[in-house]
Enzyme design. Structure first.
Site, PDB file in Angstrom:
ATOM      1  N   GLU A 114     -33.361  44.488   6.263  1.00  0.00           N
ATOM      2  CA  GLU A 114     -32.909  44.285   4.884  1.00  0.00           C
ATOM      3  C   GLU A 114     -34.145  44.323   3.990  1.00  0.00           C
ATOM      4  OE1 GLU A 114     -29.377  41.244   4.774  1.00  0.00           O
ATOM      5  OE2 GLU A 114     -30.717  40.645   6.364  1.00  0.00           O
ATOM      6  N   HIS A 230     -27.848  38.349  -5.947  1.00  0.00           N
ATOM      7  CA  HIS A 230     -27.682  39.386  -4.908  1.00  0.00           C
ATOM      8  C   HIS A 230     -27.278  40.664  -5.613  1.00  0.00           C
ATOM      9  CE1 HIS A 230     -26.465  41.534  -1.349  1.00  0.00           C
ATOM     10  NE2 HIS A 230     -26.890  40.544  -0.595  1.00  0.00           N
ATOM     11  N   ARG A 276     -34.897  41.796  -3.312  1.00  0.00           N
ATOM     12  CA  ARG A 276     -33.689  41.648  -4.148  1.00  0.00           C
ATOM     13  C   ARG A 276     -33.942  41.502  -5.645  1.00  0.00           C
ATOM     14  NH1 ARG A 276     -30.274  37.582  -0.386  1.00  0.00           N
ATOM     15  NH2 ARG A 276     -30.019  39.180   1.187  1.00  0.00           N
ATOM     16  N   HIS A 337     -26.588  34.154  -6.160  1.00  0.00           N
ATOM     17  CA  HIS A 337     -26.396  34.131  -4.711  1.00  0.00           C
ATOM     18  C   HIS A 337     -27.110  32.973  -4.027  1.00  0.00           C
ATOM     19  CE1 HIS A 337     -25.792  35.816  -0.724  1.00  0.00           C
ATOM     20  NE2 HIS A 337     -27.088  35.862  -0.502  1.00  0.00           N
ATOM     21  N   ARG A 372     -36.473  34.668  -2.257  1.00  0.00           N
ATOM     22  CA  ARG A 372     -36.236  34.549  -0.816  1.00  0.00           C
ATOM     23  C   ARG A 372     -36.018  35.918  -0.183  1.00  0.00           C
ATOM     24  NH1 ARG A 372     -31.616  34.600   2.413  1.00  0.00           N
ATOM     25  NH2 ARG A 372     -30.205  34.479   0.636  1.00  0.00           N
TER      26      ARG A 372
HETATM   27  P1  FAD Z   1     -23.796  25.309   2.988  1.00  0.00           P
HETATM   28  O1  FAD Z   1     -23.491  26.155   4.152  1.00  0.00           O
HETATM   29  O2  FAD Z   1     -23.464  25.833   1.646  1.00  0.00           O
HETATM   30  O3  FAD Z   1     -23.025  23.941   3.223  1.00  0.00           O
HETATM   31  C1  FAD Z   1     -23.008  22.943   2.241  1.00  0.00           C
HETATM   32  C2  FAD Z   1     -22.199  21.768   2.758  1.00  0.00           C
HETATM   33  O4  FAD Z   1     -22.380  20.665   1.884  1.00  0.00           O
HETATM   34  C3  FAD Z   1     -20.696  21.997   2.827  1.00  0.00           C
HETATM   35  O5  FAD Z   1     -20.206  21.385   3.995  1.00  0.00           O
HETATM   36  C4  FAD Z   1     -20.152  21.238   1.605  1.00  0.00           C
HETATM   37  O6  FAD Z   1     -18.827  20.750   1.770  1.00  0.00           O
HETATM   38  C5  FAD Z   1     -21.119  20.081   1.575  1.00  0.00           C
HETATM   39  N1  FAD Z   1     -21.258  19.407   0.276  1.00  0.00           N
HETATM   40  C6  FAD Z   1     -21.736  19.909  -0.884  1.00  0.00           C
HETATM   41  N2  FAD Z   1     -21.735  18.945  -1.827  1.00  0.00           N
HETATM   42  C7  FAD Z   1     -21.241  17.818  -1.253  1.00  0.00           C
HETATM   43  C8  FAD Z   1     -20.975  16.512  -1.701  1.00  0.00           C
HETATM   44  N3  FAD Z   1     -21.199  16.114  -2.966  1.00  0.00           N
HETATM   45  N4  FAD Z   1     -20.455  15.610  -0.829  1.00  0.00           N
HETATM   46  C9  FAD Z   1     -20.183  15.959   0.450  1.00  0.00           C
HETATM   47  N5  FAD Z   1     -20.407  17.203   0.933  1.00  0.00           N
HETATM   48  C10 FAD Z   1     -20.932  18.109   0.083  1.00  0.00           C
HETATM   49  N6  FAD Z   1     -28.448  33.798   4.435  1.00  0.00           N
HETATM   50  C11 FAD Z   1     -29.002  34.388   5.506  1.00  0.00           C
HETATM   51  O7  FAD Z   1     -30.065  33.967   5.969  1.00  0.00           O
HETATM   52  N7  FAD Z   1     -28.386  35.450   6.092  1.00  0.00           N
HETATM   53  C12 FAD Z   1     -27.209  35.958   5.647  1.00  0.00           C
HETATM   54  O8  FAD Z   1     -26.680  36.895   6.208  1.00  0.00           O
HETATM   55  C13 FAD Z   1     -26.622  35.363   4.513  1.00  0.00           C
HETATM   56  N8  FAD Z   1     -25.468  35.861   3.994  1.00  0.00           N
HETATM   57  C14 FAD Z   1     -24.868  35.186   2.965  1.00  0.00           C
HETATM   58  C15 FAD Z   1     -23.638  35.642   2.499  1.00  0.00           C
HETATM   59  C16 FAD Z   1     -22.979  34.932   1.515  1.00  0.00           C
HETATM   60  C17 FAD Z   1     -21.647  35.416   1.006  1.00  0.00           C
HETATM   61  C18 FAD Z   1     -23.561  33.767   0.966  1.00  0.00           C
HETATM   62  C19 FAD Z   1     -22.863  32.983  -0.092  1.00  0.00           C
HETATM   63  C20 FAD Z   1     -24.807  33.344   1.401  1.00  0.00           C
HETATM   64  C21 FAD Z   1     -25.469  34.048   2.396  1.00  0.00           C
HETATM   65  N9  FAD Z   1     -26.709  33.629   2.866  1.00  0.00           N
HETATM   66  C22 FAD Z   1     -27.273  34.251   3.940  1.00  0.00           C
HETATM   67  C23 FAD Z   1     -27.301  32.389   2.400  1.00  0.00           C
HETATM   68  C24 FAD Z   1     -26.987  31.286   3.417  1.00  0.00           C
HETATM   69  O9  FAD Z   1     -25.710  31.514   3.975  1.00  0.00           O
HETATM   70  C25 FAD Z   1     -27.016  29.899   2.806  1.00  0.00           C
HETATM   71  O10 FAD Z   1     -28.183  29.722   2.059  1.00  0.00           O
HETATM   72  C26 FAD Z   1     -26.970  28.847   3.893  1.00  0.00           C
HETATM   73  O11 FAD Z   1     -25.899  29.094   4.762  1.00  0.00           O
HETATM   74  C27 FAD Z   1     -26.843  27.466   3.284  1.00  0.00           C
HETATM   75  O12 FAD Z   1     -26.540  26.565   4.309  1.00  0.00           O
HETATM   76  P2  FAD Z   1     -26.506  25.013   4.004  1.00  0.00           P
HETATM   77  O13 FAD Z   1     -26.188  24.351   5.294  1.00  0.00           O
HETATM   78  O14 FAD Z   1     -27.745  24.622   3.298  1.00  0.00           O
HETATM   79  O15 FAD Z   1     -25.319  24.850   2.948  1.00  0.00           O
HETATM   80  C1  SIN Z   2     -26.559  39.819   3.019  1.00  0.00           C
HETATM   81  O1  SIN Z   2     -25.975  40.021   4.084  1.00  0.00           O
HETATM   82  O2  SIN Z   2     -26.829  40.700   2.192  1.00  0.00           O
HETATM   83  C2  SIN Z   2     -26.978  38.420   2.692  1.00  0.00           C
HETATM   84  C3  SIN Z   2     -28.224  38.138   3.394  1.00  0.00           C
HETATM   85  C4  SIN Z   2     -28.927  36.980   2.783  1.00  0.00           C
HETATM   86  O3  SIN Z   2     -28.524  36.416   1.770  1.00  0.00           O
HETATM   87  O4  SIN Z   2     -29.966  36.634   3.347  1.00  0.00           O
END
Ligand code: FAD
Ligand code: SIN
Length: 518
Positions: A114, A230, A276, A337, A372
């Site tokens: 990527e 994104h 990006r 994103h 990032r």
């Molecule tokens: P999240 O997975 O967002 O989880 C947050 C959690 O916190 C949830 O359980 C929610 O319910 C909880 N929460 C929030 N506020 C509260 C509250 N007040 N009280 C209780 N619970 C709460 N990154 C990559 O490295 N590779 C990829 O391929 C990639 N693809 C992506 C595709 C998409 C569509 C998106 C949106 C993002 C992508 N990213 C990717 C980015 C990556 O997925 C996220 O940055 C990462 O998964 C965040 O994980 P996290 O555990 O920090 O938060």
């Molecule tokens: C994507 O698959 O384009 C998302 C990857 C990322 O946010 O790191």
């Protein structure tokens, strides 16, 4: 008398960061895992492209480190980046131990690429990497007796006294009661704040709750000006927040204008695989210059079978809108994103408040700098979840002497003005999209700052007068997070990575973080 819970560790958030930290904590610790929605709902579940790690002998750690720092325009912390990159293969192993099976080709990982990566190093499970990670981590968490899951519980505020954190006040959404969760250690893993923008790739959970709570609790908040847009989200009136993975460009997909002309070569010699910030700004500029509503991403040169096996989710989703991606280009636009900034932590994920940790997208440990690199986020989640758990496992938990009040709800009444919440929520997201977007100016930033300050007063008054609800909690957090983004953007008197200000188009030769304290 409202309910009090006592745990050794309180983890707020069940994304990949929260779940992995729970799994890595010692079995003799009692753990509460809290999700404000369904356990699986959050950005992690929707991750498509994959997770980066040096897994091929043509690749090496120095190259992954150099790519990450250069994509972050020299603002990343080299020690944190080195730690993350060197721990990446073991992060992949931990995911495999939990049951994730990465896509293979001829007995090896099928690695994709990527923007910003100079080698193929993105491990993935077709285009549903997040779904596979989340379902496997959740199954593992459910099998552990020391972990209690709380679904539909939304954290309101941290319990802090004298620079120590003792847990949080949490709203039980099923009965509308505010319960106190007391814990020796609290881990915030609540994800990012991209819902502060009108158009986003993120699910509804990304309202910046953890960042706002931590800020109110006295944490230092870093680099909030760096919202990542994104470049390619599906442009269709009925497609809410659907991402078209950068991995398509990794496999050769081209960005084209409605006229069919390519344009990325005019902006960067890496073309479609430039980082990006550059690709999103290029699309924004082409759309504004020509008045186009969207641009297109074309992968139709690949045959149907190949597309179906590599990108089954994207193929199916586009087909549901009548777009056959093996024949037609996909209409795309940039959308908010990822939140590069967040709660400032050290390499053990510890914040400046005792016993309070932050991991995943909510945190700022310094690995992303001003932009990032793709697929480094899931990596950050897993690596720092493990580091955080290790740090907690090494400590003896001492008995706590606490004197705090249960939540007092006696002074507030039921609101008859719910329209205010929906109106203000929408207004914040429009302000952020129009005034604090891909290209910024001093005038637009100051207008945003003034109106958000007024909205903050209106929200504070509403919060004082009426019974608390999930929407109100999120609105309060959204306005705080939006202000942190604007304040940081105003403080940065240069353009760097994701922050581009027309009034300061140059990149200064002194790279420095923007830190905000209460
Ligand atoms: P999240 O997975 O967002 O989880 C947050 C959690 O916190 C949830 O359980 C929610 O319910 C909880 N929460 C929030 N506020 C509260 C509250 N007040 N009280 C209780 N619970 C709460 N990154 C990559 O490295 N590779 C990829 O391929 C990639 N693809 C992506 C595709 C998409 C569509 C998106 C949106 C993002 C992508 N990213 C990717 C980015 C990556 O997925 C996220 O940055 C990462 O998964 C965040 O994980 P996290 O555990 O920090 O938060
Ligand atoms: C994507 O698959 O384009 C998302 C990857 C990322 O946010 O790191």
């Amino acid at each position: 008398m409202s309910t009090q819970h006592h745990f050794d560790v309180l983890i707020i958030g069940t994304g990949s960061a929260g779940l992995m930290s729970a799994l890595q904590l010692s079995d003799d610790l009692s753990i509460a895992l809290i999700a404000k929605d369904k356990i699986l709902e959050g950005s992690s579940y929707y991750a498509q492209g994959g997770i980066s790690a040096v897994l091929d002998n043509q690749d090496n750690f120095e190259s992954h480190i150099a790519d990450t720092l250069s994509t972050g325009v020299d603002l990343g912390d080299e020690a944190a980046v080195r730690f993350m990159v060197e721990q990446a293969p073991s992060a992949i192993e931990s995911l495999e131990q939990a049951g994730v099976v990465f896509t293979q080709q001829q007995g090896q990982y099928h690695l994709t690429t990527e923007g910003g990566h100079s080698n193929r190093r993105v491990a993935h499970v077709a285009d549903k990497t997040g779904q596979s990670i989340q379902t496997n981590l959740l199954d593992s968490a459910k099998s552990k007796k020391n972990i209690t899951l709380f679904e539909n519980f939304i954290a309101i505020d941290l319990l802090t006294q004298n620079q120590h954190c003792y847990g949080a006040y949490i709203l039980n959404k099923s009965n509308n009661e505010i319960e106190s969760f007391i814990a020796h250690k609290t881990i915030i893993a609540t994800g990012g704040a991209s819902k502060s923008y009108l158009y986003t790739s993120n699910p509804d959970t990304s309202t910046g709750d953890g960042i706002a709570m931590a800020y109110r609790g006295g944490c230092h908040i870093a680099n909030m000006e760096f919202t990542q847009f994104h470049p390619t989200c599906l442009y269709h009136p009925h497609a809410k927040s659907f991402l078209i993975s950068e991995a398509l460009r990794g496999e050769g997909a081209k960005l084209i204008l409605p006229t069919g002309a390519t344009f990325m070569h005019k902006y960067d010699e890496r073309g479609e695989l430039a980082p990006r910030d550059i690709v999103a700004r290029a699309i924004d500029s082409e759309m504004k210059t020509h008045g186009f509503d969207c641009v297109y991403l074309d992968i139709s040169f690949k045959d149907k079978d190949w597309i179906e096996s590599h990108f089954p989710t994207i193929n199916k989703k586009c087909a549901s809108f009548g777009i056959d991606i093996s024949q037609d280009p996909i209409p795309v636009v940039p959308a908010a994103h990822y939140t590069c900034g967040g709660i400032q932590t050290d390499i053990n994920a510890h914040s400046n408040i005792n016993n309070l940790y932050a991991i995943g997208e909510v945190a700022h440990v310094g690995v992303h700098g001003a932009n990032r690199m793709a697929s480094n986020s899931l990596l950050e989640c897993i690596v720092f979840a493990k580091a955080c758990a290790k740090h907690i496992n090494q400590q003896a938990l001492k008995p706590q002497h606490l004197d705090f009040d249960n939540w007092d709800a006696s002074r507030v009444s039921l609101s008859k003005e719910k329209v205010m919440v929906t109106h203000l929520w929408d207004e914040i997201r429009r302000i952020m999209w129009n005034f604090v977007g891909i290209v910024r100016s001093n005038k637009r930033l100051h207008s945003a700052q003034m109106r958000l300050a007024q909205i903050q007063n209106e929200v504070d008054e509403y919060y004082r007068l009426y019974l608390i609800s999930s929407d109100l909690i999120e609105l309060r957090n959204l306005v705080t997070t939006a202000q942190l983004i604007v304040k940081s953007a105003i403080l940065r008197k240069e353009s760097r990575g994701l922050h581009y200000n027309e009034d300061y188009p140059q990149t200064s030769n002194k790279a420095k973080d923007t830190i905000i304290e209460l």
